[in-house]
Scaffold this active site. Sequence first.
Site, PDB file in Angstrom:
ATOM      1  CB  SER B  11       3.568  -8.843 -10.507  1.00 58.85           C
ATOM      2  OG  SER B  11       2.414  -8.100 -10.835  1.00 58.85           O
ATOM      3  CG  ASP B 212      -2.618  -5.191  -4.881  1.00 60.89           C
ATOM      4  OD1 ASP B 212      -3.396  -5.634  -5.755  1.00 60.89           O
ATOM      5  OD2 ASP B 212      -1.376  -5.252  -4.983  1.00 60.89           O
ATOM      6  CG  HIS B 215      -0.756  -7.810  -7.538  1.00 62.07           C
ATOM      7  ND1 HIS B 215      -0.480  -6.486  -7.287  1.00 62.07           N
ATOM      8  CD2 HIS B 215       0.101  -8.208  -8.505  1.00 62.07           C
ATOM      9  CE1 HIS B 215       0.532  -6.104  -8.062  1.00 62.07           C
ATOM     10  NE2 HIS B 215       0.899  -7.129  -8.811  1.00 62.07           N
TER      11      HIS B 215
END
Lengths: 264, 264
Positions: B11, B212, B215
């Site tokens: 991600s 977070d 990320h």
Amino acid sequence: MRPKIYLLGDSITEDSFEDGGWGASLANHFSRTGDLDSGFDWLYEIFGTLCYLFDVQVDVVLRGYSGYNTRWVLKVLDKVFHAVEGGDGFEPLAVTVFFGANDACLPDRCSAFQHVPLEEYKRNLLSVISSLKKRWSKTQIILITPPPIDEETRLRFPFIENPLGLPERTNEAAGAYAKACIAVAKECGIPVVDLWTRMQQVPDWQNACLRDGLHLSRGGNRIVFEEVVMKLKDEGLSLEVLPVDLPLLANIDPSDPLKAFQQY
Amino acid sequence: MRPKIYLLGDSITEDSFEDGGWGASLANHFSRTGDLDSGFDWLYEIFGTLCYLFDVQVDVVLRGYSGYNTRWVLKVLDKVFHAVEGGDGFEPLAVTVFFGANDACLPDRCSAFQHVPLEEYKRNLLSVISSLKKRWSKTQIILITPPPIDEETRLRFPFIENPLGLPERTNEAAGAYAKACIAVAKECGIPVVDLWTRMQQVPDWQNACLRDGLHLSRGGNRIVFEEVVMKLKDEGLSLEVLPVDLPLLANIDPSDPLKAFQQY
């Protein structure tokens, strides 16, 4: 093969991967997780993983050529798309064609060498479109008109020497090329983003949409992004209908993750 | 064919075209006009059009798969790069390989299904690299270690239910996977960005580099961008040496613009 959207144009396309740029925003929009913005969090809360089924993957490919007009790009179109010729699998989903800001340079001002007469601009745009259609019959072409021009600000950002002290572009001329672009779109039956009109609906568009009287501010980039996404959606190319090529995390069973990969 | 740089990862790669993202920044850096930032304006003033000779064009292609670990990506590697097989002309300039953040999920916490044991992680990374090298002998592979983890913040951003109330990742575990990644790079003789160490050199890295706890923030994205550009440069892939495919505006003679296009 992951589907592709090509962005063909001048510096306003070439710059579109700058911070907040419309090209980068499109690439992010069509990345696997899309970009449902925070206002849509409730969707996730209600539908959970179903939301991920909306996710798609498209490569957004930059083909911007700073300073180019339609006359010049016609000379190199075969080279620009040379390597993407061939079978149906390589046919892009869409191509945005975004020229006119340079064609509209006035013929008696400092950037005259970029000027292309209005009638030739129309013919050239038609030639670009017919060349693309001949190459890829199913690819969706989207025209984008030149943006409006803030003449006063242009004087502070000359590309070359400007002994006359007059802006090399005017908003009126840009408007004439925008209208010609719209007419070509109508003639070809393809969608067009009328950026010239759309941006002038924004209060203080000179500063809200432009950063040097011609190129786009963050706000201007946002408008191009939103308008292009809307046109793509009108043509059936939206997050809701485009497929995902590999299992999404939300579709992987935590108790047996490898099951999702059995077919590969 | 315009040269390509592939970004392969999880991600943190998939999100890299978000606003300020490291992928979008790379795409902009390698667009035709590069991104000499404003501090370098004096270069233009002194060297004028010569500066434009530094300009290059590279397609930055996103292959990020949210949630994936090295075990899963090995299952789909052939599919990911299926369409880019073939002749030498299609060989990418470089591929960034950026995995480990998910492998490093702890085996007894809520994201255990993403966990891959450390030794298998090393073996898998080696397999990814050897598969890429077998496919493209000249492509530069760049490894990127997982970033550091801010455990406290992770608790506020669970991906799934977390009945234990313990973070699914720890910074210590991420560090072990980062070290393994560096060892693999050394073994293969390829460059590696040690993001885990680099980010922890930043004051308040928990907030400066992460959004977070895992990320990347805008600042974290900037670091990845700068580190990757530096590694590419070390390997001879910099703005100064890569070619441009079509005439740049600065190389077009205003008194005879079409001369630049005669060869096309």
